[in-house]
Design a protein around this motif. Sequence first.
Motif, PDB file in Angstrom:
ATOM      1  N   ASP A   1       0.856  -1.176   0.000  1.00 46.66           N
ATOM      2  CA  ASP A   1       0.000   0.000   0.000  1.00 46.66           C
ATOM      3  C   ASP A   1       0.895   1.230   0.000  1.00 46.66           C
ATOM      4  OD1 ASP A   1      -2.398   1.382   0.081  1.00 46.66           O
ATOM      5  OD2 ASP A   1      -3.149   0.324   1.845  1.00 46.66           O
ATOM      6  N   LYS A   2       0.401   2.328  -0.543  1.00 44.75           N
ATOM      7  CA  LYS A   2       1.190   3.563  -0.569  1.00 44.75           C
ATOM      8  C   LYS A   2       0.586   4.580   0.386  1.00 44.75           C
ATOM      9  CE  LYS A   2       3.047   3.068  -5.143  1.00 44.75           C
ATOM     10  NZ  LYS A   2       3.340   3.667  -6.420  1.00 44.75           N
ATOM     11  N   LEU A   3       1.464   5.262   1.093  1.00 44.36           N
ATOM     12  CA  LEU A   3       1.023   6.329   1.986  1.00 44.36           C
ATOM     13  C   LEU A   3       1.281   7.662   1.293  1.00 44.36           C
ATOM     14  CD1 LEU A   3       2.142   5.377   5.611  1.00 44.36           C
ATOM     15  CD2 LEU A   3      -0.146   5.451   4.673  1.00 44.36           C
ATOM     16  N   THR A   4       0.251   8.233   0.745  1.00 40.49           N
ATOM     17  CA  THR A   4       0.350   9.560   0.161  1.00 40.49           C
ATOM     18  C   THR A   4       0.143  10.582   1.275  1.00 40.49           C
ATOM     19  OG1 THR A   4      -2.013   9.681  -0.290  1.00 40.49           O
ATOM     20  CG2 THR A   4      -0.619   8.682  -2.010  1.00 40.49           C
ATOM     21  N   PRO A   5       0.492  11.833   1.025  1.00 35.11           N
ATOM     22  CA  PRO A   5       0.240  12.852   2.059  1.00 35.11           C
ATOM     23  C   PRO A   5      -1.232  12.927   2.472  1.00 35.11           C
ATOM     24  CG  PRO A   5       1.767  13.704   0.431  1.00 35.11           C
ATOM     25  CD  PRO A   5       1.284  12.381  -0.092  1.00 35.11           C
ATOM     26  N   LEU A   6      -2.151  12.809   1.511  1.00 35.26           N
ATOM     27  CA  LEU A   6      -3.573  12.861   1.851  1.00 35.26           C
ATOM     28  C   LEU A   6      -3.988  11.658   2.692  1.00 35.26           C
ATOM     29  CD1 LEU A   6      -6.328  14.180   1.694  1.00 35.26           C
ATOM     30  CD2 LEU A   6      -6.665  13.076  -0.532  1.00 35.26           C
ATOM     31  N   ARG A   7      -3.545  10.471   2.315  1.00 33.44           N
ATOM     32  CA  ARG A   7      -3.881   9.272   3.100  1.00 33.44           C
ATOM     33  C   ARG A   7      -3.300   9.367   4.506  1.00 33.44           C
ATOM     34  NH1 ARG A   7      -3.299   3.700   0.343  1.00 33.44           N
ATOM     35  NH2 ARG A   7      -5.131   3.301   1.591  1.00 33.44           N
ATOM     36  N   THR A   8      -2.081   9.899   4.613  1.00 33.95           N
ATOM     37  CA  THR A   8      -1.460  10.075   5.923  1.00 33.95           C
ATOM     38  C   THR A   8      -2.271  11.050   6.772  1.00 33.95           C
ATOM     39  OG1 THR A   8       0.714   9.617   4.971  1.00 33.95           O
ATOM     40  CG2 THR A   8       0.673  10.727   7.105  1.00 33.95           C
ATOM     41  N   ALA A   9      -2.724  12.134   6.165  1.00 36.60           N
ATOM     42  CA  ALA A   9      -3.535  13.113   6.896  1.00 36.60           C
ATOM     43  C   ALA A   9      -4.863  12.494   7.344  1.00 36.60           C
ATOM     44  CB  ALA A   9      -3.790  14.336   6.025  1.00 36.60           C
ATOM     45  N   LEU A  10      -5.470  11.696   6.477  1.00 34.66           N
ATOM     46  CA  LEU A  10      -6.725  11.049   6.847  1.00 34.66           C
ATOM     47  C   LEU A  10      -6.528  10.031   7.970  1.00 34.66           C
ATOM     48  CD1 LEU A  10      -8.215  10.661   3.280  1.00 34.66           C
ATOM     49  CD2 LEU A  10      -9.081  12.143   5.104  1.00 34.66           C
ATOM     50  N   LEU A  11      -5.435   9.295   7.922  1.00 34.59           N
ATOM     51  CA  LEU A  11      -5.138   8.357   9.021  1.00 34.59           C
ATOM     52  C   LEU A  11      -4.894   9.109  10.322  1.00 34.59           C
ATOM     53  CD1 LEU A  11      -2.860   5.777   7.199  1.00 34.59           C
ATOM     54  CD2 LEU A  11      -5.155   5.371   8.093  1.00 34.59           C
ATOM     55  N   ALA A  12      -4.206  10.247  10.228  1.00 38.83           N
ATOM     56  CA  ALA A  12      -3.985  11.071  11.425  1.00 38.83           C
ATOM     57  C   ALA A  12      -5.319  11.562  11.981  1.00 38.83           C
ATOM     58  CB  ALA A  12      -3.068  12.241  11.099  1.00 38.83           C
ATOM     59  N   GLY A  13      -6.234  11.915  11.093  1.00 37.81           N
ATOM     60  CA  GLY A  13      -7.572  12.323  11.534  1.00 37.81           C
ATOM     61  C   GLY A  13      -8.304  11.200  12.233  1.00 37.81           C
ATOM     62  N   LEU A  14      -8.154   9.990  11.703  1.00 36.91           N
ATOM     63  CA  LEU A  14      -8.779   8.826  12.338  1.00 36.91           C
ATOM     64  C   LEU A  14      -8.195   8.590  13.727  1.00 36.91           C
ATOM     65  CD1 LEU A  14     -10.752   6.497  12.107  1.00 36.91           C
ATOM     66  CD2 LEU A  14      -9.036   5.218  10.871  1.00 36.91           C
ATOM     67  N   ILE A  15      -6.893   8.722  13.847  1.00 40.86           N
ATOM     68  CA  ILE A  15      -6.245   8.586  15.156  1.00 40.86           C
ATOM     69  C   ILE A  15      -6.758   9.654  16.113  1.00 40.86           C
ATOM     70  CG2 ILE A  15      -4.037   8.763  16.384  1.00 40.86           C
ATOM     71  CD1 ILE A  15      -2.764   7.519  13.800  1.00 40.86           C
ATOM     72  N   GLY A  16      -6.907  10.876  15.603  1.00 42.83           N
ATOM     73  CA  GLY A  16      -7.430  11.953  16.430  1.00 42.83           C
ATOM     74  C   GLY A  16      -8.835  11.668  16.918  1.00 42.83           C
ATOM     75  N   CYS A  17      -9.659  11.076  16.056  1.00 40.21           N
ATOM     76  CA  CYS A  17     -11.028  10.717  16.464  1.00 40.21           C
ATOM     77  C   CYS A  17     -11.013   9.629  17.536  1.00 40.21           C
ATOM     78  CB  CYS A  17     -11.813  10.236  15.235  1.00 40.21           C
ATOM     79  SG  CYS A  17     -12.222  11.583  14.089  1.00 40.21           S
TER      80      CYS A  17
END
Length: 104
Positions: free
Chosen positions: A80-96
């Motif tokens: 899988d590739k971690l793009t900046p957008l995917r990384t930001a979305l994962l960070a948002g999920l962690i924040g939630c």
Amino acid sequence: MAWIVLIASGVLEAVWASALGASKGFKRTRPTVLFVVALVLSMAGLAYAMGSLPVGTAYAVWVGIGAVLTVLIAAVRGQDKLTPLRTALLAGLIGCVIGLKAVS
């Protein structure tokens, strides 16, 4: 104690999800055995945590931890590739997930 078990169960969710993919449709023995063991332990831990935590919160935290770690495992393995957008979305999920813990 329930939160610690829930976090460990979320980690085990990522283990069983990754093992499921590696089992190639249950054709490979080691990943299949790892899948079954991690699945049973993950579900048992989730059930235990739900005994003292709100069901919706416990499930959301469990899924969130498992989802983020599964993506990270796949990225480390080159699946899988971690793009900046995917990384930001994962960070948002962690924040939630952290937010749900904070308000529970």
